[in-house]
Design a protein around this motif. Structure first.
Motif, PDB file in Angstrom:
ATOM      1  N   LEU A 182       3.434  19.428   4.775  1.00  0.00           N
ATOM      2  CA  LEU A 182       3.006  18.149   5.351  1.00  0.00           C
ATOM      3  C   LEU A 182       3.654  17.040   4.523  1.00  0.00           C
ATOM      4  O   LEU A 182       4.269  17.295   3.494  1.00  0.00           O
ATOM      5  CB  LEU A 182       1.480  18.034   5.322  1.00  0.00           C
ATOM      6  CG  LEU A 182       0.849  18.799   6.479  1.00  0.00           C
ATOM      7  CD1 LEU A 182      -0.122  19.829   5.974  1.00  0.00           C
ATOM      8  CD2 LEU A 182       0.181  17.831   7.427  1.00  0.00           C
ATOM      9  N   TYR A 183       3.470  15.817   4.952  1.00  0.00           N
ATOM     10  CA  TYR A 183       4.184  14.689   4.357  1.00  0.00           C
ATOM     11  C   TYR A 183       3.978  14.499   2.848  1.00  0.00           C
ATOM     12  O   TYR A 183       4.931  14.183   2.112  1.00  0.00           O
ATOM     13  CB  TYR A 183       3.803  13.436   5.179  1.00  0.00           C
ATOM     14  CG  TYR A 183       3.659  12.165   4.419  1.00  0.00           C
ATOM     15  CD1 TYR A 183       4.795  11.457   4.008  1.00  0.00           C
ATOM     16  CD2 TYR A 183       2.409  11.647   4.114  1.00  0.00           C
ATOM     17  CE1 TYR A 183       4.666  10.275   3.308  1.00  0.00           C
ATOM     18  CE2 TYR A 183       2.277  10.473   3.423  1.00  0.00           C
ATOM     19  CZ  TYR A 183       3.405   9.790   3.006  1.00  0.00           C
ATOM     20  OH  TYR A 183       3.276   8.639   2.313  1.00  0.00           O
ATOM     21  N   THR A 184       2.751  14.735   2.352  1.00  0.00           N
ATOM     22  CA  THR A 184       2.415  14.296   0.988  1.00  0.00           C
ATOM     23  C   THR A 184       3.278  14.907  -0.130  1.00  0.00           C
ATOM     24  O   THR A 184       3.834  14.166  -0.951  1.00  0.00           O
ATOM     25  CB  THR A 184       0.927  14.592   0.690  1.00  0.00           C
ATOM     26  OG1 THR A 184       0.150  14.003   1.727  1.00  0.00           O
ATOM     27  CG2 THR A 184       0.497  14.007  -0.639  1.00  0.00           C
ATOM     28  N   PRO A 186       6.294  16.668  -0.215  1.00  0.00           N
ATOM     29  CA  PRO A 186       7.716  16.291  -0.237  1.00  0.00           C
ATOM     30  C   PRO A 186       7.911  14.827  -0.620  1.00  0.00           C
ATOM     31  O   PRO A 186       8.840  14.488  -1.366  1.00  0.00           O
ATOM     32  CB  PRO A 186       8.173  16.532   1.207  1.00  0.00           C
ATOM     33  CG  PRO A 186       7.246  17.574   1.735  1.00  0.00           C
ATOM     34  CD  PRO A 186       5.921  17.296   1.076  1.00  0.00           C
ATOM     35  N   SER A 187       7.026  13.975  -0.127  1.00  0.00           N
ATOM     36  CA  SER A 187       7.166  12.548  -0.398  1.00  0.00           C
ATOM     37  C   SER A 187       7.047  12.274  -1.903  1.00  0.00           C
ATOM     38  O   SER A 187       7.873  11.570  -2.492  1.00  0.00           O
ATOM     39  CB  SER A 187       6.106  11.787   0.395  1.00  0.00           C
ATOM     40  OG  SER A 187       6.162  10.432   0.089  1.00  0.00           O
ATOM     41  N   VAL A 188       6.025  12.869  -2.518  1.00  0.00           N
ATOM     42  CA  VAL A 188       5.810  12.651  -3.948  1.00  0.00           C
ATOM     43  C   VAL A 188       6.934  13.292  -4.774  1.00  0.00           C
ATOM     44  O   VAL A 188       7.478  12.678  -5.695  1.00  0.00           O
ATOM     45  CB  VAL A 188       4.416  13.195  -4.353  1.00  0.00           C
ATOM     46  CG1 VAL A 188       4.327  13.405  -5.853  1.00  0.00           C
ATOM     47  CG2 VAL A 188       3.323  12.254  -3.872  1.00  0.00           C
ATOM     48  N   ILE A 200       7.177   0.799  -1.067  1.00  0.00           N
ATOM     49  CA  ILE A 200       6.774  -0.318  -0.211  1.00  0.00           C
ATOM     50  C   ILE A 200       6.623   0.238   1.199  1.00  0.00           C
ATOM     51  O   ILE A 200       7.573   0.793   1.761  1.00  0.00           O
ATOM     52  CB  ILE A 200       7.844  -1.443  -0.232  1.00  0.00           C
ATOM     53  CG1 ILE A 200       8.128  -1.858  -1.682  1.00  0.00           C
ATOM     54  CG2 ILE A 200       7.396  -2.629   0.614  1.00  0.00           C
ATOM     55  CD1 ILE A 200       9.315  -2.803  -1.841  1.00  0.00           C
ATOM     56  N   ARG A 201       5.439   0.108   1.768  1.00  0.00           N
ATOM     57  CA  ARG A 201       5.183   0.736   3.077  1.00  0.00           C
ATOM     58  C   ARG A 201       3.976   0.082   3.737  1.00  0.00           C
ATOM     59  O   ARG A 201       3.355  -0.817   3.167  1.00  0.00           O
ATOM     60  CB  ARG A 201       4.955   2.235   2.869  1.00  0.00           C
ATOM     61  CG  ARG A 201       3.789   2.492   1.923  1.00  0.00           C
ATOM     62  CD  ARG A 201       3.672   3.961   1.580  1.00  0.00           C
ATOM     63  NE  ARG A 201       2.606   4.176   0.614  1.00  0.00           N
ATOM     64  CZ  ARG A 201       2.329   5.349   0.085  1.00  0.00           C
ATOM     65  NH1 ARG A 201       3.030   6.415   0.405  1.00  0.00           N
ATOM     66  NH2 ARG A 201       1.338   5.467  -0.785  1.00  0.00           N
ATOM     67  N   GLY A 202       3.638   0.565   4.919  1.00  0.00           N
ATOM     68  CA  GLY A 202       2.550  -0.029   5.685  1.00  0.00           C
ATOM     69  C   GLY A 202       1.190   0.232   5.053  1.00  0.00           C
ATOM     70  O   GLY A 202       0.996   1.219   4.331  1.00  0.00           O
ATOM     71  N   ASP A 204      -1.361   1.329   6.288  1.00  0.00           N
ATOM     72  CA  ASP A 204      -2.038   2.553   6.734  1.00  0.00           C
ATOM     73  C   ASP A 204      -1.925   3.654   5.675  1.00  0.00           C
ATOM     74  O   ASP A 204      -2.555   4.695   5.814  1.00  0.00           O
ATOM     75  CB  ASP A 204      -1.458   3.017   8.085  1.00  0.00           C
ATOM     76  CG  ASP A 204       0.063   3.077   8.110  1.00  0.00           C
ATOM     77  OD1 ASP A 204       0.721   2.380   7.313  1.00  0.00           O
ATOM     78  OD2 ASP A 204       0.611   3.836   8.927  1.00  0.00           O
ATOM     79  N   HIS A 205      -1.129   3.419   4.630  1.00  0.00           N
ATOM     80  CA  HIS A 205      -0.982   4.428   3.577  1.00  0.00           C
ATOM     81  C   HIS A 205      -1.782   4.123   2.314  1.00  0.00           C
ATOM     82  O   HIS A 205      -1.697   4.877   1.338  1.00  0.00           O
ATOM     83  CB  HIS A 205       0.493   4.600   3.219  1.00  0.00           C
ATOM     84  CG  HIS A 205       1.272   5.331   4.279  1.00  0.00           C
ATOM     85  ND1 HIS A 205       1.116   6.677   4.516  1.00  0.00           N
ATOM     86  CD2 HIS A 205       2.164   4.892   5.201  1.00  0.00           C
ATOM     87  CE1 HIS A 205       1.906   7.044   5.509  1.00  0.00           C
ATOM     88  NE2 HIS A 205       2.541   5.982   5.954  1.00  0.00           N
ATOM     89  N   VAL A 206      -2.565   3.054   2.332  1.00  0.00           N
ATOM     90  CA  VAL A 206      -3.321   2.696   1.113  1.00  0.00           C
ATOM     91  C   VAL A 206      -4.216   3.841   0.666  1.00  0.00           C
ATOM     92  O   VAL A 206      -4.225   4.215  -0.510  1.00  0.00           O
ATOM     93  CB  VAL A 206      -4.170   1.420   1.333  1.00  0.00           C
ATOM     94  CG1 VAL A 206      -5.098   1.183   0.152  1.00  0.00           C
ATOM     95  CG2 VAL A 206      -3.283   0.214   1.538  1.00  0.00           C
TER      96      VAL A 206
HETATM   97  N1  GLU Z   1       6.936   8.963   7.046  1.00  0.00           N
HETATM   98  C1  GLU Z   1       5.920   8.108   6.538  1.00  0.00           C
HETATM   99  C2  GLU Z   1       5.676   7.015   7.559  1.00  0.00           C
HETATM  100  O1  GLU Z   1       6.569   6.720   8.325  1.00  0.00           O
HETATM  101  C3  GLU Z   1       6.361   7.539   5.209  1.00  0.00           C
HETATM  102  C4  GLU Z   1       5.276   6.857   4.474  1.00  0.00           C
HETATM  103  C5  GLU Z   1       5.712   6.412   3.092  1.00  0.00           C
HETATM  104  O2  GLU Z   1       6.524   5.493   3.026  1.00  0.00           O
HETATM  105  O3  GLU Z   1       5.272   6.993   2.099  1.00  0.00           O
HETATM  106  O4  GLU Z   1       4.607   6.469   7.652  1.00  0.00           O
END
Ligand code: GLU
Length: 442
Positions: A182-184, A186-188, A200-202, A204-206
């Motif tokens: 899942l995303y978490t 690989p992202s980290v 820096i992102r939306g 919705d990720h707080v």
């Molecule tokens: N794929 C995620 C998104 O589009 C990336 C989020 C992030 O920047 O960590 O919301």
């Protein structure tokens, strides 16, 4: 060195709402002399498509974003596998065998009892024999990250001092039953491996940030600086989803909008900086700052994009559009551009004015104006013509005929262009040239 990333999942076409984090990252890197990584979050093989990734690169390039590095998470599995092994060794990643239905039942039960629907960690207490029994049944585990469960504080460059308590969250699932990530994780892992300094992102990720900070620390990484911006929403406050077809960047481009107009709307909507023309991304970077991003939703109004697009064109220098005009078959057209740019709202509108200049044009001549227009034709000054010719010509006409105002100007405009409105004739006259004027007045 500042290094940021934009991490879209290539499961649809980028729309203006996705452009917001992309550009905010890009402008941040630009201002800091840093680097921008485009990282495709394509670990979900079911939903990810190469066509979408290719389209995303083209869309970003249209806007003027040229990543320093492009990476695909689907090609980096070995790194995630290594992290997975380390987490298992540390006792931070554990296998779970619940089915989706079981988990759903438990959540409902917890809610009915007035308890938060947090995963109860039942799988942590499984004996080896119980695990073996599940496996023998043909069940495959999914894997959860064991949270410390603590108050996590970070300074968000948009939202200021921020707190997330992981004690109120379920241990996040990092690996699916089929072994895909899942995303978490690989992202980290990538943020650490790529030396990302600012995430820096939306907004919705707080809430994900707490678990991510725990995971970064567990893997021995340096916690980056976070910034969570408000999301673009439509007039009703609904988020712009990927399926909001009409607002995809490809469609906006196809509809003839200027890349800069789209960029400015994507970035400045929902900030304390007014939506206004800026010549290029460097100029936009100068006025944008994360501290100007509002906490309220950023409402995107398509009519504001139309207005901005027109305003941008009205001051665009010829050199900035010359190549695109040539593609449209309009060359050597600086005078036309300067005469007509304030009368267009999309670049393609210039084609109308080009046609009006090159002809053929059906002059509109009322019977009662025929005599006047003959006189006007006879008084046309000799060439060369310049920006003063119109004034000299109509001044003489006024003296000779006694006509003035609308009665003087409108018949001339109708005869010369076939239309009651348009660019200032003062600028248009030299573009038309004496021969066309003679023909049309006759
Ligand atoms: N794929 C995620 C998104 O589009 C990336 C989020 C992030 O920047 O960590 O919301």
């Amino acid at each position: 060195m500042t290094r940021v990333r934009f991490a879209p999942s290539p499961t649809g076409f980028l729309h203006i709402g996705n452009l917001r984090p992309a550009l905010i990252n890009w402008l941040f890197a630009l201002k800091q002399g840093g680097e921008f990584v485009l990282r495709f979050d394509d670990t979900d093989p079911e939903r990810s498509r190469t066509e979408y990734a290719e389209a995303a690169k083209q869309d970003l390039s249209w806007i003027g974003i040229e990543p320093h590095l492009v990476r695909y998470q689907s090609e980096r599995t070995a790194l995630y596998d290594a992290a997975r092994g380390r987490l298992i060794d540390m006792g931070r990643l554990y296998p779970c065998y619940e089915t989706a239905e079981e988990l759903d039942r438990r959540r409902k039960r917890a809610r009915a009892l007035g308890k938060p629907p947090i995963y109860d960690r039942a799988a942590l207490n499984l004996s080896d024999a119980e695990r073996a029994a599940f496996e023998a049944e043909g069940r495959k585990p999914h894997w959860r990250f064991k949270l410390d469960g603590r108050a996590i504080t970070f300074t968000d460059l948009v939202r200021g001092e921020s707190h997330v308590n992981t004690a109120t969250q379920s241990d996040p699932v990092l690996i699916r039953e089929d072994g895909s990530y899942l995303y978490t994780l690989p992202s980290v892992v990538d943020d650490i491996d790529m030396g990302i300094t600012h995430v820096i992102r939306g907004e919705d990720h707080v809430t994900n940030t707490g678990a991510q900070i725990e995971l970064i620390e567990a893997l021995g990484g340096t916690v980056p600086v976070f910034a969570h911006h408000n999301l673009l929403s439509d007039a009703e406050g609904h988020g712009l989803s990927k399926r909001h077809g009409a607002l995809s960047l490809g469609d906006l481009r196809g509809a003839g909008y200027e890349a800069m107009a789209v960029a400015i709307m994507a970035v400045l909507t929902g900030t304390s900086e007014a939506v206004a023309p800026h010549a290029d991304l460097d100029a936009l970077a100068e006025v944008f700052d994360l501290s100007k991003v509002s906490r309220a939703p950023a409402r995107f109004d398509p009519s504001e994009l139309d207005a901005l697009n027109a305003r941008l064109l009205h001051t665009t220098p010829y050199a900035a559009v010359q190549n695109r005009l040539e593609v449209m078959g309009i060359s050597d057209a600086e005078a036309l551009w300067l005469a007509a740019r304030e009368n267009i709202s999309k670049l393609s509108d210039i084609e109308d004015w080009h046609r009006i200049v090159t002809g053929p044009v059906e002059p509109v001549i009322a019977d009662e104006d025929r005599g006047f227009l003959n006189e006007a034709r006879d008084l046309l000054p000799p060439e060369p013509w310049d920006g003063d010719t119109w004034k000299a010509w109509t001044g003489t006409l006024k003296d000779q005929t006694g006509r003035k105002g609308r009665g003087l100007f409108l018949p001339l405009r109708l005869a010369l262009t076939g239309r009651p409105d348009g660019p200032e004739l003062r600028s248009l006259l030299p573009v038309l040239g004496r021969k066309a004027c003679l023909d049309r007045l006759s």
